[in-house]
Design an enzyme around this catalytic site. Structure first.
Site, mmCIF file in Angstrom:
data_model
loop_
_atom_site.group_PDB
_atom_site.id
_atom_site.type_symbol
_atom_site.label_atom_id
_atom_site.label_comp_id
_atom_site.label_asym_id
_atom_site.label_seq_id
_atom_site.Cartn_x
_atom_site.Cartn_y
_atom_site.Cartn_z
ATOM 1 N N GLY A 149 1.071 -5.166 1.053
ATOM 2 C CA GLY A 149 -0.340 -5.270 0.230
ATOM 3 C C GLY A 149 0.089 -5.806 -1.043
ATOM 4 O O GLY A 149 -0.492 -6.636 -1.555
ATOM 5 N N ALA A 204 0.863 -1.350 -0.102
ATOM 6 C CA ALA A 204 -0.133 0.079 0.040
ATOM 7 C C ALA A 204 0.998 1.213 0.013
ATOM 8 O O ALA A 204 1.990 1.366 0.582
ATOM 9 C CB ALA A 204 -0.864 -0.142 1.099
ATOM 10 N N GLU A 238 -0.022 -9.406 -0.552
ATOM 11 C CA GLU A 238 -1.350 -9.937 -0.107
ATOM 12 C C GLU A 238 -2.264 -9.967 -1.579
ATOM 13 O O GLU A 238 -3.116 -10.824 -1.851
ATOM 14 C CB GLU A 238 -1.974 -8.771 0.789
ATOM 15 C CG GLU A 238 -1.668 -8.869 2.083
ATOM 16 C CD GLU A 238 -2.136 -7.752 3.015
ATOM 17 O OE1 GLU A 238 -1.805 -6.816 2.871
ATOM 18 O OE2 GLU A 238 -2.941 -8.283 4.117
ATOM 19 N N GLU A 272 4.467 -4.793 7.612
ATOM 20 C CA GLU A 272 3.488 -3.706 8.056
ATOM 21 C C GLU A 272 3.683 -3.520 9.413
ATOM 22 O O GLU A 272 3.515 -2.599 10.146
ATOM 23 C CB GLU A 272 1.890 -4.302 7.927
ATOM 24 C CG GLU A 272 1.412 -4.208 6.518
ATOM 25 C CD GLU A 272 1.651 -5.243 5.655
ATOM 26 O OE1 GLU A 272 2.313 -6.255 6.149
ATOM 27 O OE2 GLU A 272 1.045 -5.582 4.548
HETATM 28 N N1 3HC Z 1 4.661 3.589 -0.180
HETATM 29 C C1 3HC Z 1 4.831 4.973 -0.551
HETATM 30 N N2 3HC Z 1 6.328 5.083 -0.934
HETATM 31 C C2 3HC Z 1 7.263 4.063 -0.968
HETATM 32 C C3 3HC Z 1 6.662 2.683 -0.367
HETATM 33 C C4 3HC Z 1 5.300 2.553 -0.042
HETATM 34 N N3 3HC Z 1 4.941 1.197 0.189
HETATM 35 N N4 3HC Z 1 7.862 1.764 -0.316
HETATM 36 C C5 3HC Z 1 8.737 2.885 -0.829
HETATM 37 N N5 3HC Z 1 8.404 3.914 -1.032
HETATM 38 C C6 3HC Z 1 9.176 5.080 -1.518
HETATM 39 C C7 3HC Z 1 10.141 5.560 -0.761
HETATM 40 O O1 3HC Z 1 9.637 6.398 0.456
HETATM 41 C C8 3HC Z 1 11.292 6.002 -1.661
HETATM 42 O O2 3HC Z 1 10.814 7.511 -1.898
HETATM 43 P P1 3HC Z 1 11.755 8.644 -1.993
HETATM 44 O O3 3HC Z 1 12.693 8.323 -3.265
HETATM 45 O O4 3HC Z 1 10.932 9.768 -2.391
HETATM 46 O O5 3HC Z 1 12.653 8.769 -0.914
HETATM 47 C C9 3HC Z 1 11.225 5.551 -2.771
HETATM 48 O O6 3HC Z 1 9.790 4.491 -2.378
HETATM 49 C C10 3HC Z 1 12.106 4.225 -2.802
HETATM 50 O O7 3HC Z 1 12.230 3.263 -1.617
HETATM 51 P P2 3HC Z 1 13.699 3.069 -0.738
HETATM 52 O O8 3HC Z 1 14.448 4.397 -0.852
HETATM 53 O O9 3HC Z 1 13.297 2.526 0.501
HETATM 54 O O10 3HC Z 1 14.325 1.908 -1.843
HETATM 55 P P3 3HC Z 1 14.906 0.482 -1.510
HETATM 56 O O11 3HC Z 1 15.279 0.141 -2.819
HETATM 57 O O12 3HC Z 1 16.052 0.887 -0.568
HETATM 58 O O13 3HC Z 1 13.963 -0.216 -0.765
HETATM 59 C C11 3HC Z 1 11.945 -1.314 -0.675
HETATM 60 C C12 3HC Z 1 12.646 -0.564 -1.337
HETATM 61 C C13 3HC Z 1 12.262 -2.467 0.035
HETATM 62 C C14 3HC Z 1 10.464 -1.737 -1.253
HETATM 63 C C15 3HC Z 1 11.480 -0.038 0.873
HETATM 64 O O14 3HC Z 1 11.253 1.018 0.171
HETATM 65 C C16 3HC Z 1 10.309 -0.782 1.629
HETATM 66 O O15 3HC Z 1 10.735 -1.363 2.643
HETATM 67 N N6 3HC Z 1 9.219 -0.198 1.330
HETATM 68 C C17 3HC Z 1 8.057 -0.333 2.548
HETATM 69 C C18 3HC Z 1 7.362 -1.719 2.203
HETATM 70 C C19 3HC Z 1 6.273 -1.876 3.087
HETATM 71 O O16 3HC Z 1 6.659 -1.676 4.322
HETATM 72 N N7 3HC Z 1 5.174 -2.051 2.810
HETATM 73 C C20 3HC Z 1 3.987 -2.271 3.444
HETATM 74 C C21 3HC Z 1 3.067 -1.071 3.051
HETATM 75 S S1 3HC Z 1 1.656 -1.124 4.263
HETATM 76 C C22 3HC Z 1 0.660 -2.105 3.425
HETATM 77 O O17 3HC Z 1 0.961 -2.752 2.535
HETATM 78 C C23 3HC Z 1 -0.622 -2.342 4.094
HETATM 79 C C24 3HC Z 1 -1.611 -3.275 3.665
HETATM 80 O O18 3HC Z 1 -1.410 -4.533 4.117
HETATM 81 C C25 3HC Z 1 -3.010 -2.775 3.676
#
Ligand code: 3HC
Ligand code: NAI
Length: 725
Positions: A100, A60, A103, A123
């Site tokens: 997500g 997400a 998921e 998450e």
């Molecule tokens: N939403 C919005 N922006 C995101 C994002 C997300 N899920 N994941 C990454 N980004 C953005 C980062 O903020 C970054 O933005 P910036 O360049 O403006 O700073 C850009 O994408 C690149 O991310 P990284 O610099 O972290 O790139 P890496 O290659 O080092 O890592 C990654 C990539 C492993 C995907 C890491 O970004 C990450 O761990 N992301 C979060 C993943 C996460 O926690 N997902 C769960 C979301 S909550 C969810 O899904 C709820 C659901 O269950 C309903």
């Protein structure tokens, strides 16, 4: 967006939202539209879902959680729609399938992954739980123990492990998309019932209730006040107790509880803060966007004590060939043994182990006492004793021996970078790289630029941080830099509280209950009280250089507590001597117990100095320790030592054990409210007028006066002149 295309019998839906294909509202809508289109088209017999640019999806869109129309809850129905499709849906997982994103893949009937892909439900690290039915589908697919582990820790697992767990059906070494289309064609017409995870029972675990009770105890122990892990657990437990639809309802309820919690906001702030600090800037106008790093093909570490050992280990793990240097053979052998021990332990944790790290190969790791071997290295990290004269001597030598382009880094924890640089012929290549102990474990690298440090040097140090899998934070030069400078008033307050009537265990407990990994006295015993004692002697605060007649509890007109010095004079250096603020089972022991000797000593000390013992409650302990630390943070911001509150927060979370679910000290201050922080500091500084650390900083006063603006606006209230950045 999601792009829909139809080739032969398989429709392709490609998630497209660079850089990580986060599932925004628009992407979800397009995914839903694509599914409906495929369903309505009789020539389509199967569907394949993949992501643009070699990444499936990072889940997400995190920014959507704080948007006025929150994103939470919108994804689950789309995942259900995928699963209920009458045409087989195959997920082609490349890069990452997280949160997500995973998921969505769990809603698909088949999953095929590239061997280098990573999957996970992170998450929990954002203060949430998988809220798109993931807590109900995953246990049905891989069993409760493995699902609980993934969901409550948020860890990412490699495709090979996902295959072993049964999370994916197949892994491929190349062309995942083609393989997924082949699979989709193959399964056309096969019954989908057995592939729908919501219809599967949760696999039984012998003695499920006992297993769950034990798992809950572990989750609680590790969560230390963070809500999300326990609620993740509850959602998975619901999968073991209720039918799928009821489990989903429970998951949604728990998700909403977390979504509106302050902890989720703090953790999401921390996620973006960690990314924001990569965009560094200096007063001279240099910044991440224009400075280019230089390559580090070979490095050197000088001094193989506590820090040098960990730094060497970290460099070896990052595959950087290096030379490790000590002052004499005795220390070299001691250091080599310690490094080898650490590396063997690291190798055991890795697949391929010692062979991958290759640390027995002298071309990759060479031990020496000969400075001449540093002639061709690209970067040196000095980690000798914290002594200015010694550091200057070493830097002078380095600037004569090392090749002209070599970067000279110091691991000093507080000393002046400019003074160290003045001993060289290349101050533009001198920079502070402040590691934290243990250096191969702690994620923080505080990077300190001096007056002459070049943008290339900063960019190279930042690149080093990334190579070492650390978080680099660029800050300016002042005594203690950011982290230790903020720590001084915090530790000072902790000791003052003892003088006034508290006990080490009471102070530690209050701060550990707040969420710190370890309280200040346990920390001081661990690090060794002698370290600070030496530094205070060097500063003329104690020891033989102290002028006769100096009042016991005052230095330079300010309140001073000689308690730590007195403990050292009694040979109480902490764990290493078996006693410090606590008593240990033996020298080098780790189990701290309150020491009656110390309590008696404190009471005699109070009598000697005419201090009336009073009861100090938890609230005062927290306020005096935390608010004085935060107050110093405001002074640091006003002086332009750091370019924003996020920098301070990232430093505290990654280097000082600050509880991440409280977002870092400055974020915490914003949640308490700056007027309240100010009022408390005013109250305590009136009671203790001889403690400058309690006098509210001008910047804090200003922010409170202009109406407590949100944290992201703070820096705009600093006048250009007062900020060096
Ligand atoms: N939403 C919005 N922006 C995101 C994002 C997300 N899920 N994941 C990454 N980004 C953005 C980062 O903020 C970054 O933005 P910036 O360049 O403006 O700073 C850009 O994408 C690149 O991310 P990284 O610099 O972290 O790139 P890496 O290659 O080092 O890592 C990654 C990539 C492993 C995907 C890491 O970004 C990450 O761990 N992301 C979060 C993943 C996460 O926690 N997902 C769960 C979301 S909550 C969810 O899904 C709820 C659901 O269950 C309903
Ligand atoms: P330490 O005392 O454990 O090790 C210092 C090492 O330097 C010793 O092995 C010593 O033999 C070696 N050394 C001394 N003179 C030398 C010379 N001329 N040439 C080569 N080697 C020499 O010290 P520690 O704790 O590792 O600290 C090193 C530096 O890191 C200090 O500047 C300290 O302030 C800083 N630091 C320490 C932290 C800690 O937690 N211990 C945390 C962060 C920074």
């Amino acid at each position: 967006m999601a792009q829909y295309a139809r080739g032969s019998a398989v429709a392709v839906i490609r998630l497209r939202n660079p850089p990580v294909n986060a599932l925004s509202r628009a992407v979800l809508q397009a995914l839903e539209d694509g599914l409906k289109k495929a369903d309505a088209d009789p020539s389509v017999k199967a569907v394949m879902i993949c992501g643009e640019n070699g990444k499936f999806s990072a889940g997400a869109d995190i920014r959507g959680f704080s948007a006025p129309k929150r994103l939470g809850g919108a994804l689950g129905p789309v995942v259900s729609l995928i699963e209920s499709s009458e045409k087989p849906v195959v997920a082609a997982i490349e890069g990452v399938a997280l949160g997500g994103g995973l998921e969505v893949a769990l809603g698909c009937h088949y999953r095929i992954a590239h061997v280098k892909a990573r999957m996970g439900l992170p998450e929990v690290t954002l203060g949430l739980l998988p809220g798109a039915e993931g807590t109900q589908r995953l246990p049905r697919l891989i069993g409760v123990p493995a699902a609980l582990d993934m969901i409550t820790t948020g860890k990412h697992i490699p495709a090979t492990e996902a295959l072993k767990l049964g999370l994916v059906d197949e892994i491929v070494e190349e062309n995942t998309i083609e393989a997924a289309i082949r699979l989709a064609n193959k399964v056309i017409g096969q019954p989908l019932g057995p592939r729908r995870l919501s219809l599967k029972p949760v696999p039984k675990v012998p003695n499920m209730e006992a297993f769950l009770d034990e798992a809950l105890a572990k989750v609680k122990r590790q969560a230390r006040g963070c809500l999300a892990p326990e609620l993740c657990f509850q959602a998975v437990r619901a999968a073991t107790q209720s039918p799928f639809a009821d489990g989903v309802r429970r998951e949604r309820e728990l998700f909403q509880v977390l979504l509106s919690s302050g902890q989720a906001q703090a953790l999401q702030y921390a996620f973006f803060a960690e990314r924001a600090v990569r965009r560094w800037a200096t007063p001279g106008g240099a910044s991440w966007s224009s400075a280019a790093p230089q390559p580090v093909r070979r490095a050197a570490v000088i001094g193989l004590g506590t820090m040098g050992r960990g730094i060497v280990t970290s460099l070896v793990k990052a595959n950087i060939p290096l030379v490790a240097l000590e002052q004499d053979l005795e220390n070299l052998n001691k250091g080599r043994k310690a490094v080898m021990f650490l590396l063997e332990r690291e190798a055991m944790k890795m697949e391929g182990g010692a062979q991958v790290l290759d640390f027995h190969n002298p071309a990759r790791l060479q031990f020496t006492v000969d400075f001449d071997l540093l002639r061709d290295v690209d970067l040196v990290i000095e980690a000798v004793f914290e002594n200015m004269a010694l550091k200057k001597e070493i830097f002078h030598k380095l600037s004569k021996i090392c090749k002209p382009g070599a970067l000279l880094c110091t691991n000093t924890s507080a000393l002046n970078i400019d003074e160290i640089a003045s001993a060289t012929n290349r101050p533009q290549q001198v920079i502070g790289t402040h590691f934290f102990s243990p250096a191969h474990v702690m994620r923080l690298l505080e990077i300190i630029y001096g007056r002459h440090t070049s943008p290339t040097a900063i960019a190279t140090a930042m690149q080093l941080a990334t190579a070492l899998k650390k978080v680099g934070v660029v800050v300016g030069n002042c005594f203690g830099f950011v982290g230790n400078r903020m720590m001084f008033p915090y530790v000072q307050q902790a000791v003052f509280l003892l003088e006034e009537g508290s006990r080490p265990d009471a102070v530690d407990q209050a701060l550990e209950d707040f969420g710190f990994k370890i309280g200040p006295f346990r920390m001081s015993d661990l690090a060794g009280l002698d370290v600070g004692w030496r530094s205070r002697k060097d500063q003329g605060l104690t020891g033989p250089s102290l002028p006769a007649g100096t009042p016991a509890r005052q230095r330079r007109g300010q309140r001073y507590s000689p308690l730590p010095d007195l403990l050292c004079e009694h040979g109480r250096f902490g764990q290493k001597t078996g006693k410090g603020w606590y008593l240990y089972e033996k020298a080098g022991g780790r189990t701290a117990t309150p020491d009656p000797w110390l309590l008696n000593f404190l009471s005699q000390y109070r009598d000697t100095h005419g201090i009336q013992t009073r009861f100090i409650d938890q609230e005062e302990i927290l306020e005096r320790c935390l608010f004085s630390l935060i107050n110093e943070g405001f002074a640091i911001l006003a002086e332009g030592i750091a370019s924003g509150p996020e920098h301070l927060d990232v430093i505290y979370i990654n280097g000082y054990g600050w509880p991440k679910h409280r977002g870092g000290p400055m974020f915490y201050a914003s949640t308490v409210g700056l007027p309240r922080v100010l009022a408390k500091l005013q109250k305590y500084s009136e009671a203790h007028p001889d403690v400058p650390g309690l006098q509210p900083s001008a910047f804090l006063k200003k922010l409170a006066a202009v109406g407590n603006p949100p944290l992201k606006e703070w820096m705009s209230y600093l006048s250009q002149q007062s900020s060096k950045l």
